[in-house]
Write an enzyme that holds these catalytic residues in place. Structure first.
Site, PDB file in Angstrom:
ATOM      1  N   CYS A 222     -80.027  43.276 -52.079  1.00 57.96           N
ATOM      2  CA  CYS A 222     -78.590  43.016 -51.988  1.00 57.96           C
ATOM      3  C   CYS A 222     -78.206  42.921 -50.500  1.00 57.96           C
ATOM      4  O   CYS A 222     -79.000  43.302 -49.639  1.00 57.96           O
ATOM      5  CB  CYS A 222     -77.803  44.119 -52.712  1.00 57.96           C
TER       6      CYS A 222
ATOM      7  N   CYS B  38     -78.741  46.140 -48.453  1.00 57.63           N
ATOM      8  CA  CYS B  38     -80.128  46.538 -48.223  1.00 57.63           C
ATOM      9  C   CYS B  38     -80.876  45.531 -47.365  1.00 57.63           C
ATOM     10  O   CYS B  38     -81.894  45.863 -46.752  1.00 57.63           O
ATOM     11  CB  CYS B  38     -80.843  46.734 -49.551  1.00 57.63           C
TER      12      CYS B  38
ATOM     13  N   CYS C 192     -84.622  46.713 -52.751  1.00 53.47           N
ATOM     14  CA  CYS C 192     -83.491  45.932 -53.251  1.00 53.47           C
ATOM     15  C   CYS C 192     -83.195  44.850 -52.218  1.00 53.47           C
ATOM     16  O   CYS C 192     -83.420  45.042 -51.030  1.00 53.47           O
ATOM     17  CB  CYS C 192     -82.294  46.877 -53.413  1.00 53.47           C
TER      18      CYS C 192
ATOM     19  N   ASP D 166     -57.525  61.218 -76.894  1.00 55.65           N
ATOM     20  CA  ASP D 166     -58.437  61.808 -77.864  1.00 55.65           C
ATOM     21  C   ASP D 166     -58.809  63.225 -77.425  1.00 55.65           C
ATOM     22  O   ASP D 166     -58.472  63.648 -76.332  1.00 55.65           O
ATOM     23  CB  ASP D 166     -59.689  60.933 -78.012  1.00 55.65           C
TER      24      ASP D 166
ATOM     25  N   ASP E 197     -58.300  54.767 -69.323  1.00 53.96           N
ATOM     26  CA  ASP E 197     -58.730  55.901 -70.124  1.00 53.96           C
ATOM     27  C   ASP E 197     -57.530  56.844 -70.172  1.00 53.96           C
ATOM     28  O   ASP E 197     -56.696  56.843 -69.268  1.00 53.96           O
ATOM     29  CB  ASP E 197     -59.934  56.551 -69.434  1.00 53.96           C
TER      30      ASP E 197
HETATM   31 ZN   LIG Z   1     -79.189  47.106 -52.345  1.00 60.96          ZN
END
Ligand SMILES: [Zn+2]
Length: 536
Positions: free
Chosen positions: A276, A279, A274, A122, A87
């Site tokens: 993952c 978690c 969750c 920009d 960016d």
């Molecule tokens: Zn998670």
């Protein structure tokens, strides 16, 4: 660069972008790398998430590393061998008021550090600005965009042409149209922070679709500053291909835990919704007791897991042709998303024109929100614009939908048709059966097997808007066709007298005779006999 589209649904597409540092698939989420404060090293992001493209900020790189980044090259500096987008840092320059960097310098610097995808400097429109100011940002950004070809010295870097205008839609349209004429390979739309922070998703719909309608469709569109999984499905459905997320790291710093439906403070969680690795290995209590630094890393990882899995769900929905269904599911996770989905009504024609015609799957119709979906709009348009009933058909026999589809193969319609044939023999061609059904409206028997007129699921009772829609289609159909008379079988429990009212109105207008046969249960013996009597 090349952008190859492999699959489509609504305005969404699954594509592949080829750059000098490799290929990556879209829709893609590019995690934002801030080398000054980076919770997960870029190399680890690649390893953990199989992430092939990242975005960083040329302005920040220049401020912290200056020539060192030019000597090493951005890939070595960040220790990442995938695709890197930069960016320009326009936003930071705006906020911190640094006028030391010129648009020309930022262009040359991005070439110098050997980025793969670069952005011109920009001038972001921002939010709650006067029209004059917004106009000025559009003008100045365009001026800088036009200058690019004179400044750049390399041809192997992909340049992004940002569209400005904020929520001044006519300016967005103008900006997109002009940018689209320039030889950019990717476009970007600045989404002002309040649009995301205050969940102004209906505003987002207006902005993105205005830009899309005025940009070349074969160029990918990046939505700046949209890094929350809550809105990926909507943004992708509107035709956004690229996203950047700084939110995963910023939220982690603030002990905020992302879910695909929103963000929760860590101290409000009793369980992790969750699975993952973070978690699964932790629970909220022990994560709260972990050191701030470690907790931030773990939360950032979880946040990225949530983002990437949402992108995969959206992609799978595209492949299955079920993105609309997925949007409706998501819309019930937040009122602003539902509002945004309703806003699509305003763009239903454009959505219909731009969406694929055939799909691999049938439709689920939940409520009147679904009446905007392209398949339903398409049937309505076709029926009015290009369909004519069989030439000899003089009597329209309008029957209510049956559970079995296609309707003309249902036990009820087959039995009725057989009896009618027996009674009127050679005059049978004069009778034309159409079914009125939610959500499609009027379905002529001879086309009821055409996709998707039989390939959908809906369940009564229908909401008032849906009943009104079907009634309106019935009225329009009778007015636009050339029958001599109409026989209607109404199932009053489901249709609340609305179809009768629509038929009466249309027949009055066309001066046709109307026979209404009412039945609580649609196919009672009594009703059946009345139909047979009426057709003779
Ligand atoms: Zn998670």
């Amino acid at each position: 660069m090349s952008f190859e589209i492999r699959d489509r649904d609504l305005l969404a597409r699954i594509g592949r972008i080829r750059t000098k540092s490799g290929v990556f698939e879209t829709p893609a989420l590019l995690p934002v790398i801030n080398p000054a404060v980076q919770p997960i090293p870029p190399k680890k992001i690649k390893e953990l998430f199989n992430c092939k493209a990242l975005i960083t900020n040329a302005y920040i790189i220049r401020k912290h590393f200056a020539d060192k980044a030019v000597h090493k090259g951005i890939h070595k500096l960040l220790d990442f061998d995938g695709v890197l987008m930069t960016d320009s840092g326009a936003y930071q320059i705006l906020v911190y008021g640094d006028v030391e960097v010129s648009p020309e310098e930022i262009v040359s610097y991005q070439e110098g550090i050997n980025t793969d995808i670069a952005t011109i400097l920009d001038v972001p429109t921002g939010w709650e600005v006067t029209r004059e100011y917004a106009q000025q940002t559009v003008k100045e950004t365009l001026k800088r965009a036009k200058k690019l070809s004179k400044i750049k010295t390399r041809d192997d870097i992909v340049w992004v042409g940002p569209v400005q205008g904020g929520n001044h839609l006519d300016l967005v349209a103008k900006s997109a149209k002009e940018m689209g004429k320039l030889p950019f390979e990717i476009h970007a739309l600045g989404s002002p922070t309040p649009v995301m922070e205050q969940y102004l998703f209906d505003t987002l719909v207006n902005m993105v679709l205005t830009a899309k309608m005025n940009l070349p469709l074969d160029r990918p569109l990046h939505l700046f500053g949209a890094g929350h999984p809550l809105m990926f499905a909507l943004a992708v459905a509107l035709g956004c291909d690229l996203f950047d997320s700084a939110a995963y790291a910023i939220y982690a710093r603030e002990d905020r835990y992302m879910t695909e439906y929103g963000t929760v403070k860590l101290n409000r969680l009793a369980y992790f919704p969750c699975s993952c690795p973070i978690c699964t290995r932790n629970d909220p209590e022990n994560l709260r007791e972990t050191s701030k630094n470690e907790r931030q890393k773990l939360l950032a990882q979880h946040n990225l897991y949530v983002c990437f899995s949402e992108i995969r769900r959206v992609k799978q929905a595209i492949v299955e042709g079920r993105l609309w269904e997925y949007l409706e599911m998501k819309a019930h996770g937040h009122p602003s998303l539902l509002q945004a989905l309703k806003r699509l009504k305003k763009y239903e024609d454009y959505l219909e024109r731009s969406s694929p015609v055939t799909k691999r799957s049938g439709l689920f119709f939940f409520s009147s929100v679904g009446l905007t979906r392209p398949e339903i709009v398409r049937h309505r348009k076709r029926l009015l614009e290009s369909y004519s009933p069989p030439k000899e058909a003089k009597t329209l026999l309008l029957l209510p939908q049956t559970t079995t589809k296609p309707f003309h193969k249902s036990v009820e319609q087959r039995r009725l048709w057989k009896e009618i044939e027996g009674r009127v023999s050679e005059r049978v061609g004069r009778i034309h059966i159409c079914t009125y059904a939610a959500p499609f409206g009027v379905v002529p028997a001879e086309i009821d097997e055409v996709y998707p007129l039989s390939q959908y699921e809906s369940a009564s009772p229908f909401d008032v808007e849906t009943i009104d829609y079907v009634a309106e289609q019935v009225e329009n159909y009778i007015v636009e066709t050339n029958y001599d008379r109409v026989i209607l079988l109404e199932k009053s429990e489901v249709w609340k007298g609305k179809i009768v009212a629509a038929c009466k109105k249309a027949c009055r207008k066309r001066k046709l005779s109307l026979t209404v046969i009412k039945s609580r249960r649609s196919w009672s013996k009594n009703a059946f006999n009345k139909i047979l009597k009426a057709v003779q």
